[in-house]
Design a protein around this motif. Sequence first.
Motif, PDB file in Angstrom:
ATOM      1  N   LEU A 137      23.742 -11.362  -5.477  1.00 41.33           N
ATOM      2  CA  LEU A 137      24.404 -11.501  -6.775  1.00 41.33           C
ATOM      3  C   LEU A 137      23.800 -12.703  -7.483  1.00 41.33           C
ATOM      4  CD1 LEU A 137      26.624 -10.247  -4.657  1.00 41.33           C
ATOM      5  CD2 LEU A 137      28.188 -10.618  -6.547  1.00 41.33           C
ATOM      6  N   CYS A 173      22.145 -19.334   0.887  1.00 37.09           N
ATOM      7  CA  CYS A 173      23.166 -18.410   1.409  1.00 37.09           C
ATOM      8  C   CYS A 173      22.635 -17.623   2.605  1.00 37.09           C
ATOM      9  CB  CYS A 173      23.622 -17.446   0.318  1.00 37.09           C
ATOM     10  SG  CYS A 173      24.539 -18.258  -1.007  1.00 37.09           S
ATOM     11  N   LEU A 226      24.810 -15.793  -5.232  1.00 32.43           N
ATOM     12  CA  LEU A 226      25.627 -15.432  -4.072  1.00 32.43           C
ATOM     13  C   LEU A 226      24.946 -14.327  -3.280  1.00 32.43           C
ATOM     14  CD1 LEU A 226      27.426 -15.157  -6.982  1.00 32.43           C
ATOM     15  CD2 LEU A 226      29.258 -15.640  -5.390  1.00 32.43           C
ATOM     16  N   LYS A 247      16.736 -12.492   6.565  1.00 33.90           N
ATOM     17  CA  LYS A 247      18.075 -12.219   7.069  1.00 33.90           C
ATOM     18  C   LYS A 247      18.646 -10.967   6.394  1.00 33.90           C
ATOM     19  CE  LYS A 247      22.215 -14.910   8.146  1.00 33.90           C
ATOM     20  NZ  LYS A 247      22.687 -16.300   8.213  1.00 33.90           N
ATOM     21  N   LYS A 265      23.730  -7.300   2.269  1.00 29.94           N
ATOM     22  CA  LYS A 265      24.098  -6.064   1.571  1.00 29.94           C
ATOM     23  C   LYS A 265      23.662  -6.120   0.113  1.00 29.94           C
ATOM     24  CE  LYS A 265      28.189  -3.166   0.890  1.00 29.94           C
ATOM     25  NZ  LYS A 265      29.661  -3.239   0.973  1.00 29.94           N
ATOM     26  N   GLU A 274      26.083 -11.123  -0.631  1.00 29.69           N
ATOM     27  CA  GLU A 274      27.157 -10.356   0.000  1.00 29.69           C
ATOM     28  C   GLU A 274      26.628  -9.754   1.304  1.00 29.69           C
ATOM     29  OE1 GLU A 274      28.476  -7.117  -2.417  1.00 29.69           O
ATOM     30  OE2 GLU A 274      30.111  -6.577  -1.062  1.00 29.69           O
ATOM     31  N   PHE A 275      27.427  -9.836   2.356  1.00 25.06           N
ATOM     32  CA  PHE A 275      27.010  -9.320   3.662  1.00 25.06           C
ATOM     33  C   PHE A 275      27.775  -8.041   4.019  1.00 25.06           C
ATOM     34  CE2 PHE A 275      25.765 -13.729   3.584  1.00 25.06           C
ATOM     35  CZ  PHE A 275      24.482 -13.688   4.114  1.00 25.06           C
ATOM     36  N   ASP A 276      27.345  -7.414   5.095  1.00 24.66           N
ATOM     37  CA  ASP A 276      27.899  -6.119   5.498  1.00 24.66           C
ATOM     38  C   ASP A 276      29.402  -6.145   5.753  1.00 24.66           C
ATOM     39  OD1 ASP A 276      25.580  -4.697   5.327  1.00 24.66           O
ATOM     40  OD2 ASP A 276      24.983  -5.035   7.402  1.00 24.66           O
ATOM     41  N   ASP A 277      29.896  -7.284   6.199  1.00 26.56           N
ATOM     42  CA  ASP A 277      31.320  -7.345   6.542  1.00 26.56           C
ATOM     43  C   ASP A 277      32.192  -7.719   5.345  1.00 26.56           C
ATOM     44  OD1 ASP A 277      30.560  -9.955   6.272  1.00 26.56           O
ATOM     45  OD2 ASP A 277      31.107 -10.578   8.295  1.00 26.56           O
ATOM     46  N   GLY A 278      31.584  -7.820   4.163  1.00 28.02           N
ATOM     47  CA  GLY A 278      32.360  -8.128   2.969  1.00 28.02           C
ATOM     48  C   GLY A 278      32.364  -9.603   2.613  1.00 28.02           C
ATOM     49  N   ALA A 279      31.864 -10.456   3.490  1.00 28.78           N
ATOM     50  CA  ALA A 279      31.795 -11.881   3.171  1.00 28.78           C
ATOM     51  C   ALA A 279      30.763 -12.104   2.072  1.00 28.78           C
ATOM     52  CB  ALA A 279      31.410 -12.695   4.403  1.00 28.78           C
ATOM     53  N   ILE A 280      31.112 -12.939   1.118  1.00 32.42           N
ATOM     54  CA  ILE A 280      30.159 -13.357   0.093  1.00 32.42           C
ATOM     55  C   ILE A 280      29.952 -14.857   0.250  1.00 32.42           C
ATOM     56  CG2 ILE A 280      29.770 -13.649  -2.390  1.00 32.42           C
ATOM     57  CD1 ILE A 280      31.228 -11.086  -2.901  1.00 32.42           C
ATOM     58  N   MET A 281      28.714 -15.251   0.494  1.00 33.28           N
ATOM     59  CA  MET A 281      28.393 -16.670   0.571  1.00 33.28           C
ATOM     60  C   MET A 281      27.855 -17.092  -0.798  1.00 33.28           C
ATOM     61  SD  MET A 281      29.323 -17.303   3.649  1.00 33.28           S
ATOM     62  CE  MET A 281      28.846 -19.040   3.679  1.00 33.28           C
ATOM     63  N   ALA A 282      28.277 -18.260  -1.241  1.00 33.37           N
ATOM     64  CA  ALA A 282      27.864 -18.755  -2.545  1.00 33.37           C
ATOM     65  C   ALA A 282      27.380 -20.181  -2.417  1.00 33.37           C
ATOM     66  CB  ALA A 282      29.046 -18.715  -3.520  1.00 33.37           C
TER      67      ALA A 282
END
Lengths: 382, 382
Positions: free
Chosen positions: B167, B154, B244, B161, B164, B246-254
């Motif tokens: 998970l 992720c 997962l 990198k 935020k 979670e990034f600053d802009d609210g995107a969660i990569m899984a």
Amino acid sequence: MIKIALLGSTGSIGRQVLSVVRRYPDKFKIITMAAGSNAVLFSEQINEFKPKIACLTNPEKVSQIKEIPLGTQFYYGENALLHAVDSEADIVFDAVMGYAGLKAVKYAIELKKNVALANKETLVAGGSLIMPMAKEAGVNIIPVDSEHSAIFQCLNFNANKQFKNILITASGGALRNVPIEELEKVSANDALMHPNWNMGKKITIDCATMVNKGFEVIEAMWLFNAKRENIKVVVHPESIVHSLVEFDDGAIMAQMGVPSMELPIQLALTYPERLPIENHALNLYGKTLNFSEIDKNRYPCFDVVDRAIKLGGVYPCAISAADERIVELFLQGKIKYTEIAIYLEKVLEKIENISVTFDSLEYVDRLSRIIVDEIYKIRGSL
Amino acid sequence: MIKIALLGSTGSIGRQVLSVVRRYPDKFKIITMAAGSNAVLFSEQINEFKPKIACLTNPEKVSQIKEIPLGTQFYYGENALLHAVDSEADIVFDAVMGYAGLKAVKYAIELKKNVALANKETLVAGGSLIMPMAKEAGVNIIPVDSEHSAIFQCLNFNANKQFKNILITASGGALRNVPIEELEKVSANDALMHPNWNMGKKITIDCATMVNKGFEVIEAMWLFNAKRENIKVVVHPESIVHSLVEFDDGAIMAQMGVPSMELPIQLALTYPERLPIENHALNLYGKTLNFSEIDKNRYPCFDVVDRAIKLGGVYPCAISAADERIVELFLQGKIKYTEIAIYLEKVLEKIENISVTFDSLEYVDRLSRIIVDEIYKIRGSL
């Protein structure tokens, strides 16, 4: 400071672009703004953002622009969008609906400006012309759609990264739980009640029919250089996973988030950097996510678009233009929901394949709408 | 050709590393191999892979090695693992259990070799020593755990990198559906029936208690330079989403995939490249994925590990070593499942905080096991 030429500032996407600029005024500057017919809102917007160039494409509404800020050049009429592109902007944010959006992208590429693309027609109709042009000019076509943004994120913002399959998620739209035999009776209002997303009317209907998902397949093919057989559609009613990419080793990367366009819109302007968005966190606790195949009986329109993809050439352009007119007829209560697929079918039958040029696309775009009206005349109103 | 020093070749992870090498013999070469006590299997392995160096740590089992291939140097005894590290390997794959695995990593870093890390103790006990060493030496510590591999994916294989929150998903283990009041009575066999993953016994019990999840939190803190408050655990019974970010802009990569260690093991050796793995595709159609918070009443061990994290210093080392011994007692049927948390608690109470050195960790590692045995003597067997 990123200088933006915003085309389509009064629409749903355009207004959210302006929210991003309001959020980060030190990072973004609206250099030019263009709108279509909502002159009242546009008048407010140009007085707030004071762009160097402001353009209204519908000349009949010009009188509604009450004041033009000092330092703003004002244009109107058919070429207004092109005036908006021809500026000192670093990026053209194309959130215009219809074929005019494609012409603006073509011009932006000629001027070697990167394009954040929220206009469907550009790739659905003109992908075969636009993408080679962009590649040759070294211009990035940046996805704005939540699905294509998700794919772009899964590819780590590298549209050329190797993958096995793209999985585009689909909510199933407003009518996903209506019994199929009752779809004939649904009204425009029923089809506009999207459970997850708050969007414009045309696209909300296209979500209900999955015409939109067919268009997104076409866009993904062009944006990520994918073959049709490497793109799958996954029905995911919760709209939490915005799309996924499967790699050769079996890993599937997914992008999740709240169903809102704020993230993909902002990211199109900031990537690979990610800037905070307040109140935008997704709480995964307590969530249940479902994934299934498309029910072809429920979504016959998807298959019609798929047929247009296989036919290639000007057919995707025809289906896109026809759909715009057909949805208008449906929204006006003139045709039934279940007739949308029938109309799309008939347009495909009536269009001849001619070679793809910008001119032929414009011709097919107009012709397809005329054909819809002719079918309507023959079939009669409800 | 990537040359691998494989430590722990006869364990569950080690055997799968060998599968990767069998799959891509042109890309990987086993240069050295080390094992502990399973000399019969090791004998087969060294005759198949013909490493330059072969090492058996348990000297009592040496006689079970029937044949040593020509060109293979053979070592045994306590230092055997270090002999295995000291080779022409490009990467040390540490799949050894226990404190010995940490010593091997230390030595690998001193020799400036990258480490693919499947040994828990290295970071759980020694993270505060190992990570600064690795950083200074410019050595990569590559995650092998499915969860940490998912996080690494992720982050696009960039452990530095910005993000935020991390998970970490947890299946909930073999006993997740057993009523809490019945947990007292569960046997080792019950706790070993993991619904999704096929792993070693120790780790399967640690999954049931979520001790393992606590350790993974510690490892994530070290691997990705994360604060405890930026790591959340998400119970996800289906084990499809492996973790997962979670990034600053609210995107969660899984990262999703079938529950198998093949992918993270291979990826630790090939990243950022992804090589095909046959029959390893995840079919998302028809899947339902659930996410929830940890039920603290069901998993008291997780809180004990969390307390050790907050205490810091040698406490994570103590809890890790104690857990190994406690699980042995449970597997032998000597203590109840519900006593595991009680034992862990008591060890925390009895350990004094001393400054962290490799020597003090080794001391605490031994001491904690002794304390467990003393508690057992006092409490008596079942």
